[in-house]
Motif scaffolding. Sequence first.
Motif, PDB file in Angstrom:
ATOM      1  N   GLY A  57       0.815  -1.210   0.000  1.00 48.78           N
ATOM      2  CA  GLY A  57       0.000   0.000   0.000  1.00 48.78           C
ATOM      3  C   GLY A  57       0.843   1.252   0.000  1.00 48.78           C
ATOM      4  N   VAL A  58       2.134   1.097   0.317  1.00 45.63           N
ATOM      5  CA  VAL A  58       3.050   2.232   0.345  1.00 45.63           C
ATOM      6  C   VAL A  58       3.187   2.869  -1.042  1.00 45.63           C
ATOM      7  N   PHE A  59       2.841   2.115  -2.088  1.00 43.89           N
ATOM      8  CA  PHE A  59       2.895   2.652  -3.444  1.00 43.89           C
ATOM      9  C   PHE A  59       1.550   3.282  -3.813  1.00 43.89           C
ATOM     10  N   GLY A  60       1.053   4.096  -2.928  1.00 43.47           N
ATOM     11  CA  GLY A  60      -0.191   4.793  -3.191  1.00 43.47           C
ATOM     12  C   GLY A  60      -1.401   3.887  -3.269  1.00 43.47           C
ATOM     13  N   GLY A  61      -1.304   2.688  -2.709  1.00 39.79           N
ATOM     14  CA  GLY A  61      -2.417   1.743  -2.729  1.00 39.79           C
ATOM     15  C   GLY A  61      -2.438   0.859  -3.964  1.00 39.79           C
ATOM     16  N   VAL A  62      -1.598   1.173  -4.973  1.00 44.28           N
ATOM     17  CA  VAL A  62      -1.595   0.410  -6.226  1.00 44.28           C
ATOM     18  C   VAL A  62      -1.153  -1.031  -5.987  1.00 44.28           C
ATOM     19  N   GLY A  63      -0.120  -1.222  -5.157  1.00 43.55           N
ATOM     20  CA  GLY A  63       0.368  -2.558  -4.860  1.00 43.55           C
ATOM     21  C   GLY A  63      -0.687  -3.399  -4.173  1.00 43.55           C
ATOM     22  N   THR A  64      -1.433  -2.784  -3.267  1.00 43.04           N
ATOM     23  CA  THR A  64      -2.513  -3.485  -2.573  1.00 43.04           C
ATOM     24  C   THR A  64      -3.587  -3.933  -3.561  1.00 43.04           C
ATOM     25  N   ILE A  65      -3.947  -3.045  -4.454  1.00 42.92           N
ATOM     26  CA  ILE A  65      -4.970  -3.364  -5.453  1.00 42.92           C
ATOM     27  C   ILE A  65      -4.501  -4.507  -6.353  1.00 42.92           C
ATOM     28  N   TRP A  66      -3.213  -4.531  -6.659  1.00 47.55           N
ATOM     29  CA  TRP A  66      -2.689  -5.601  -7.516  1.00 47.55           C
ATOM     30  C   TRP A  66      -2.768  -6.963  -6.818  1.00 47.55           C
ATOM     31  N   VAL A  67      -2.416  -7.002  -5.519  1.00 46.41           N
ATOM     32  CA  VAL A  67      -2.504  -8.253  -4.756  1.00 46.41           C
ATOM     33  C   VAL A  67      -3.955  -8.724  -4.708  1.00 46.41           C
ATOM     34  N   ILE A 105      -5.580   2.329   3.311  1.00 44.94           N
ATOM     35  CA  ILE A 105      -5.425   3.408   4.291  1.00 44.94           C
ATOM     36  C   ILE A 105      -3.995   3.939   4.256  1.00 44.94           C
ATOM     37  N   LEU A 106      -3.040   3.006   4.185  1.00 45.13           N
ATOM     38  CA  LEU A 106      -1.630   3.404   4.100  1.00 45.13           C
ATOM     39  C   LEU A 106      -1.387   4.226   2.838  1.00 45.13           C
ATOM     40  N   GLY A 107      -1.920   3.772   1.717  1.00 47.50           N
ATOM     41  CA  GLY A 107      -1.740   4.499   0.462  1.00 47.50           C
ATOM     42  C   GLY A 107      -2.376   5.872   0.497  1.00 47.50           C
ATOM     43  N   ALA A 108      -3.573   5.959   1.072  1.00 52.68           N
ATOM     44  CA  ALA A 108      -4.277   7.243   1.149  1.00 52.68           C
ATOM     45  C   ALA A 108      -3.540   8.226   2.043  1.00 52.68           C
ATOM     46  N   SER A 109      -2.870   7.716   3.082  1.00 50.83           N
ATOM     47  CA  SER A 109      -2.138   8.605   3.986  1.00 50.83           C
ATOM     48  C   SER A 109      -0.977   9.292   3.271  1.00 50.83           C
ATOM     49  N   ILE A 110      -0.471   8.654   2.223  1.00 48.37           N
ATOM     50  CA  ILE A 110       0.623   9.238   1.440  1.00 48.37           C
ATOM     51  C   ILE A 110       0.087  10.178   0.368  1.00 48.37           C
ATOM     52  N   LEU A 111      -0.979   9.761  -0.272  1.00 47.94           N
ATOM     53  CA  LEU A 111      -1.541  10.554  -1.374  1.00 47.94           C
ATOM     54  C   LEU A 111      -2.309  11.773  -0.875  1.00 47.94           C
ATOM     55  N   PHE A 112      -2.962  11.637   0.266  1.00 52.44           N
ATOM     56  CA  PHE A 112      -3.820  12.713   0.770  1.00 52.44           C
ATOM     57  C   PHE A 112      -3.464  13.040   2.223  1.00 52.44           C
ATOM     58  N   PRO A 113      -2.359  13.767   2.430  1.00 53.04           N
ATOM     59  CA  PRO A 113      -1.896  14.059   3.800  1.00 53.04           C
ATOM     60  C   PRO A 113      -2.742  15.093   4.533  1.00 53.04           C
ATOM     61  N   GLY A 114      -3.593  15.809   3.796  1.00 53.63           N
ATOM     62  CA  GLY A 114      -4.432  16.816   4.448  1.00 53.63           C
ATOM     63  C   GLY A 114      -3.613  17.962   5.008  1.00 53.63           C
ATOM     64  N   LYS A 131       1.014   8.105  10.635  1.00 56.27           N
ATOM     65  CA  LYS A 131      -0.315   7.861  11.196  1.00 56.27           C
ATOM     66  C   LYS A 131      -1.018   6.737  10.434  1.00 56.27           C
ATOM     67  N   GLY A 132      -0.953   6.789   9.100  1.00 56.21           N
ATOM     68  CA  GLY A 132      -1.575   5.751   8.278  1.00 56.21           C
ATOM     69  C   GLY A 132      -0.961   4.391   8.524  1.00 56.21           C
ATOM     70  N   ALA A 133       0.372   4.349   8.684  1.00 53.68           N
ATOM     71  CA  ALA A 133       1.062   3.086   8.939  1.00 53.68           C
ATOM     72  C   ALA A 133       0.635   2.501  10.282  1.00 53.68           C
ATOM     73  N   LYS A 134       0.531   3.354  11.291  1.00 52.66           N
ATOM     74  CA  LYS A 134       0.145   2.893  12.629  1.00 52.66           C
ATOM     75  C   LYS A 134      -1.273   2.329  12.615  1.00 52.66           C
ATOM     76  N   ILE A 135      -2.186   3.034  11.958  1.00 46.99           N
ATOM     77  CA  ILE A 135      -3.571   2.572  11.870  1.00 46.99           C
ATOM     78  C   ILE A 135      -3.639   1.275  11.081  1.00 46.99           C
ATOM     79  N   GLY A 136      -2.932   1.233   9.954  1.00 47.04           N
ATOM     80  CA  GLY A 136      -2.948   0.051   9.099  1.00 47.04           C
ATOM     81  C   GLY A 136      -2.404  -1.180   9.790  1.00 47.04           C
ATOM     82  N   VAL A 137      -1.330  -1.011  10.544  1.00 41.59           N
ATOM     83  CA  VAL A 137      -0.728  -2.146  11.255  1.00 41.59           C
ATOM     84  C   VAL A 137      -1.708  -2.717  12.274  1.00 41.59           C
TER      85      VAL A 137
END
Length: 327
Positions: free
Chosen positions: A177-187, A235-244, A254-260
């Motif tokens: 998911g660190v790759f903007g969620g693309v890796g997660t979608i591929w799996v 969630i991890l990917g979104a935390s990188i793409l959309f930091p707010g 924060k995204g990594a902690k929640i995701g874990v």
Amino acid sequence: MREVAFIKQNKEKWLSFEKTIANNTVKDPDELASQYIKLINDLSYAQTYYPKSKITIYLNQLAVKTYNKIYKNKTEDTNRIITFWKTEVPLITYKYRKFIYIAFAIFFTFTFIGVISAANNAEFLRTVVGDSYVNQTLENIENGDPVAIYKSGSNWGSFIGITVNNLRVGILSFVLGVFGGVGTIWVLFENCVMLGSFQYFFYEKDVFWESVRGIWIHGAMEIFAIVIEAAAGLILGASILFPGTHSRFTSFKKGAKIGVKILISTFPFTFAAGFLEGFITRYSNVMPNFLSVGIILTTLALISYYYLIYPFKVNKQQTSKILAFKP
């Protein structure tokens, strides 16, 4: 009493108490609760005689901080592991429930793609799982046990091997998911297309019901857990793409902690699915229908309740506690 005199009389007490709260130096929860009661009395007095004063606002804020401190200490006194699964994870999944819904939408879409692909190309499944796997399954169908491929090996060997593989898939789905969620979608794509095409294969061979009775005894929790793990990756990917309003790195942490936390919450279900596949699935062909269906519905209901219904109940309980607190 005039406001100036009220402040002068209690100022040192309030400042000392505020410092204690800020520095986290309170060791005795009972002492903290006692000080909190005194603070509430002062706040009530200020609300009565100086309702629009800054001192009333200050005391109210200090009371809220103290309440949170008391609640935190109460939580830490309980079993941390129980609290994690009973309260923390449900509140997280409630807050990030949209990611779970998105993960399910992707799951059903990719699974449908697998079904359509297999329906329109007789050789599609072979490109997904390989010739040997398909040939072995065809042989098993002829021998009257379509899902015999899940019954090879010893009980413990199957349990350990399957569980380790499922944990690997889940962790990989999250980490990518660190790759903007693309890796997660591929799996998710790989696993869903395989699932859809394989189930259509059984349907085409007129053994769909036999496959359901075998595969979904363990698959209900196994597949559901993979979807939840995919949600953690998103969630991890979104935390990188959309930091707010946060920096990208802060948002990522924060995204990594929640995701874990979400990822870890799926592990008991993954272990349970591995146990079912290693010890129960192998008896699906001799198991009465009511028993196999009962296991499937029970396991699906259990994990569905935990991730889709229970979070709403926990959130409602926590909201009620907050609304009940009126300093």
